[in-house]
Enzyme design. Sequence first.
Site, PDB file in Angstrom:
ATOM      1  N   ARG A   1       0.828  -1.222   0.000  1.00  0.00           N
ATOM      2  CA  ARG A   1       0.000   0.000   0.000  1.00  0.00           C
ATOM      3  C   ARG A   1       0.857   1.265   0.000  1.00  0.00           C
ATOM      4  NH1 ARG A   1      -2.412  -3.632  -0.915  1.00  0.00           N
ATOM      5  NH2 ARG A   1      -4.312  -4.501  -0.041  1.00  0.00           N
TER       6      ARG A   1
ATOM      7  N   SER B   1     -11.570  -1.248   2.756  1.00  0.00           N
ATOM      8  CA  SER B   1     -10.721  -1.594   3.909  1.00  0.00           C
ATOM      9  C   SER B   1     -10.158  -0.312   4.527  1.00  0.00           C
ATOM     10  CB  SER B   1      -9.571  -2.494   3.466  1.00  0.00           C
ATOM     11  OG  SER B   1     -10.075  -3.673   2.897  1.00  0.00           O
TER      12      SER B   1
ATOM     13  N   GLU C   1      -5.396   2.749   6.304  1.00  0.00           N
ATOM     14  CA  GLU C   1      -4.972   2.746   4.899  1.00  0.00           C
ATOM     15  C   GLU C   1      -5.533   4.002   4.231  1.00  0.00           C
ATOM     16  OE1 GLU C   1      -6.397  -0.050   1.219  1.00  0.00           O
ATOM     17  OE2 GLU C   1      -5.814  -1.084   3.045  1.00  0.00           O
TER      18      GLU C   1
END
Length: 329
Positions: free
Chosen positions: A157, A229, A325
């Site tokens: 990520r 998410s 995230e």
Amino acid sequence: MYSLLSHNTFGIDVSAARFLEYASVGELQQQIAQGAVTTPFLHIGGGSNLLFTKDYDGLILHSCIEGIEVTEEDERTVSVRVGAGVVWDDFVAYCVAHGWYGAENLSLIPGEVGAGAVQNIGAYGVEVKDLITAVETVNIQGDQRVYSIEECGYAYRNSIFKRPENKSVFVTYVRFRLSKEEYYTLDYGTIRQELGKYPELTLPVVRKVIIDIRESKLPDPKVMGNAGSFFMNPIVSKEKLLALQQEYPQIPYYELSDGQVKIPAGWMIDQCGWKGKSLGPAAVHDKQALVLVNRGGAKGSDIIALSDAVRASVREKFGIDIHPEVNFV
């Protein structure tokens, strides 16, 4: 002021002082040359990885660069150049329709191609860096530069484009290489189990299975605001895992190539009893604990308060820090 309600999937009702879209590299360079790109600015994609905490007192930039163009092809692979403004899932659908392998596990991830390359989106054992060969950009001076895959600094990520000094580098096109030879990544989640419902294994079937799994776990942002998410899965040492297994023998994990392990954050949040619980208008989704949702009228501060409470619970129970995230603005 320009409303950003339709530009963030959390459905946070905030505005920006200015909003500017461009449909080509030339148009972006022209806007820069004319002094239209003023600071502070923020370049967004589909807004599916942003949490606005208040009105944005500056310029929001958005790419509308479209197009999927084959640049090279042989018997085994195909190379394509894709505009940063193309909806990510439209690109995946295009690949599947053309019999190109590699992107199908990334079906239904929200957002746009340019932002996907910045974030290094991933799901079910595949990351977008596995498919990218180069990223084309324009910087705040209007200069073009192509970053090779090595220069992109991809990690979980993460990429070079997320660094503060590169916030003034705008992705315009992303180059991908896909396989024309049949191959699949099927050993994550319940993919193999779901595939058992179908008579044969094909690219469209794998895409359908991934979409079905995602839809069973993730709420539609049009119905309930969310950013998919919310937390990254933490990466820990083997020693930490062994210590946790003493207390939680059922703990799920994925081994990584560097000898470390990745533990699903959603499982830990669930173990802390957060699944389906709310804090004011913000809640942990009842089907997937990794997802925080706006039940209606939530402010950015409500989502952050819930995020902080969840993180504190996980830290206390497992001694592990989990990190969002999603980018807070």
